[in-house]
Scaffold this motif. Structure first.
Motif, short mmCIF file in Angstrom:
data_model
loop_
_atom_site.label_atom_id
_atom_site.label_comp_id
_atom_site.label_asym_id
_atom_site.label_seq_id
_atom_site.Cartn_x
_atom_site.Cartn_y
_atom_site.Cartn_z
N LEU A 326 0.82 -1.21 0.00
CA LEU A 326 0.00 0.00 0.00
C LEU A 326 0.86 1.25 0.00
CD1 LEU A 326 -2.70 -0.83 2.73
CD2 LEU A 326 -2.82 -1.25 0.27
N LEU A 327 0.41 2.25 -0.77
CA LEU A 327 0.92 3.62 -0.67
C LEU A 327 -0.22 4.49 -0.13
CD1 LEU A 327 3.04 4.40 -3.86
CD2 LEU A 327 3.78 4.49 -1.49
N LEU A 328 0.03 5.16 0.97
CA LEU A 328 -0.96 6.03 1.59
C LEU A 328 -0.56 7.47 1.32
CD1 LEU A 328 -0.53 3.31 3.35
CD2 LEU A 328 -1.99 4.45 4.98
N PHE A 329 -1.46 8.22 0.72
CA PHE A 329 -1.17 9.60 0.32
C PHE A 329 -1.94 10.57 1.19
CE2 PHE A 329 -0.64 7.05 -3.59
CZ PHE A 329 0.67 7.38 -3.91
N TYR A 330 -1.25 11.62 1.66
CA TYR A 330 -1.86 12.64 2.51
C TYR A 330 -1.68 14.01 1.87
CZ TYR A 330 -1.45 8.95 6.06
OH TYR A 330 -1.52 7.78 6.75
N MET A 331 -2.79 14.74 1.79
CA MET A 331 -2.77 16.13 1.33
C MET A 331 -3.23 16.98 2.50
SD MET A 331 -4.21 14.65 -2.11
CE MET A 331 -3.92 13.06 -1.35
N ILE A 332 -2.34 17.81 3.02
CA ILE A 332 -2.51 18.38 4.36
C ILE A 332 -2.74 19.88 4.32
CG2 ILE A 332 -1.43 18.51 6.65
CD1 ILE A 332 0.61 16.34 5.38
#
Length: 334
Positions: A326-332
C-alpha cells in the motif's frame, strides 16, 4: 454487583460442550456478580492449567464476554475428586466495580447513541473506527488494565485486547454481529500475541484491526488500511488461533471503494481522493511488491503529477505499508 451480558452465547462458548460448557456458564454467572471462584462437578481429568480444553473455557470468558472487564486472564484451576474449581483474579482489586461499570456502560451508550444517529450501518462502522483511532491511545504496555474495555474507553489507553474488547461491546449494542479474534501478528520479523475483530456486514465476514488503525492515524486521518479485510489480506500479517468464519470479500476495503487497485504508477491518476476534515487522503494498492527505492525517490512526484495533490492542499506526504503493498497519500491543510 450485577453486569448484564449482551451475548453470553458467543463464538467461543459455542465450541464448548459437557463439563466445559457447564463450567463456563456457572463461571459467567458468578463473575457477572463479582464472584471470582466457581466450583462444579467435572468428569474430565485435565492435564493441568495449560490443558487446551481449560484454556478454551477461559477464552470464552475473556474474549467472549468483554463486559467482565475486571477479570484478569490469570487463573487457577484445581480438581478435587470430581469437583473442579476455576478461580480468576480481579485486576481492579480494591476499586468500586459497580462505579466502574456504570462509567463504562454510560460511555458505551454515549458512543452507540451517536452512531445510531448515522443512517447507514457501513458509515456507523467507520464512525466507530474513527472514535477508537482518535480517542484511544495505542500502548504496548503490559499493564493488565490496558487489556480491557475500561482501559480503552475510560482510561483512553489500550493495547490490542483493549481495543478489540471495546469494539466488541460497542458493535454488540449496535446489533452488528462480531467476535474478537485472537492469535499472533507479525511485528518486524517476529510474532507477538495479538487480538483483533471480525465483523459481519451484509452477510459477509471481514477482519478489522482497530489497534493498527489507531497506530497509523496521521494528519487527522484515522487509519483506514485494516478494515474490511479478507483472509487473504489479513493473514499476511495476522495468524489466527482458531478457525474463524471465512472472510473472502475484498470489495469494501478503502482502496477498492476508491479505485485504488493499481498496476502501474500511471494508474494513480484515476484514484479518488477522499476528504477528512481539512485534509485529503488516498490509498493505492499495487498488484506487485513495491519498489521501495522507486517510491522513496519518486513518491512526492507521483503525488504532484498523477494526483494533482497541490490542488487539494499546501503540503503533501505519503507512507508505505510494505506487507500489503500500500501507498498512503496525505494532502494536508492543517
Amino acid at each position: 454487583m450485577s453486569i448484564p451480558l449482551t451475548n453470553q452465547v458467543n463464538f467461543y462458548s459455542q465450541r464448548l460442550t459437557g463439563d466445559f460448557l457447564r463450567m463456563y456458564n456457572a463461571s459467567v454467572e458468578n463473575l457477572s456478580r463479582g464472584r471470582l471462584q466457581t466450583t462444579v462437578p467435572f468428569d474430565y481429568v485435565p492435564s493441568g492449567e495449560n490443558d487446551p480444553r481449560i484454556r478454551e473455557i477461559v477464552d470464552a470468558i475473556v474474549f467472549g464476554c468483554p463486559e467482565l472487564f475486571f477479570v484478569d486472564q490469570t487463573f487457577q484451576f484445581t480438581l478435587t475428586g470430581n469437583m473442579a474449581t476455576l478461580h480468576f483474579q480481579n485486576k481492579y482489586a480494591g476499586e468500586n466495580l459497580d462505579g466502574m461499570w456504570e462509567r463504562l456502560n454510560a460511555e458505551i451508550d454515549r458512543i452507540v447513541q451517536k452512531a445510531l444517529a448515522i443512517p447507514k450501518t457501513f458509515d456507523r462502522i467507520h464512525r466507530i473506527n474513527r472514535y477508537l483511532c482518535v480517542r484511544v491511545k495505542s500502548s504496548p504496555d503490559t499493564n493488565a488494565q490496558l487489556g480491557d474495555a475500561y482501559g480503552a474507553l475510560i482510561l483512553r489507553r489500550a493495547r490490542c485486547e483493549g481495543f478489540a474488547k471495546a469494539a466488541k461491546l460497542i458493535f454488540d449494542r449496535l446489533g452488528i454481529p462480531n467476535l474478537i479474534a485472537e492469535g499472533e501478528a507479525l511485528n518486524g520479523e517476529s510474532r507477538e500475541t495479538h487480538a483483533w475483530n471480525i465483523l459481519e456486514y451484509q452477510g459477509a465476514h471481514y477482519h478489522f484491526d482497530f489497534t493498527w488503525n489507531a497506530g497509523t492515524t496521521q494528519y487527522d486521518v484515522p487509519g483506514q488500511a485494516y478494515m474490511f479485510l479478507s483472509d487473504a489480506l489479513a493473514h499476511i500479517e495476522h495468524v489466527p488461533k482458531y478457525a474463524y468464519p471465512a472472510c473472502v470479500d475484498e470489495s469494501k476495503t478503502f482502496w477498492a471503494r476508491y479505485n485504488g487497485n493499481v498496476r502501474y504508477h500511471s494508474d494513480l491518476s484515476r484514484i479518488k481522493i477522499v476528504p477528512f476534515k481539512n485534509n485529503y487522503f488516498a490509498i493505492a494498492r499495487f498488484e506487485k511488491p513495491l519498489d521501495l527505492d522507486e517510491v522513496q525517490s519518486d513518491g512526492l512526484t507521483w503525488m504532484r503529477d498523477e494526483l494533482s495533490a497541490y490542488s487539494y492542499a499546501s503540503q503533501i506526504a505519503y507512507a508505505i505499508n510494505v506487507r500489503l503493498n500500500l501507498l498512503l497519500f496525505y494532502m494536508i491543510n492543517s
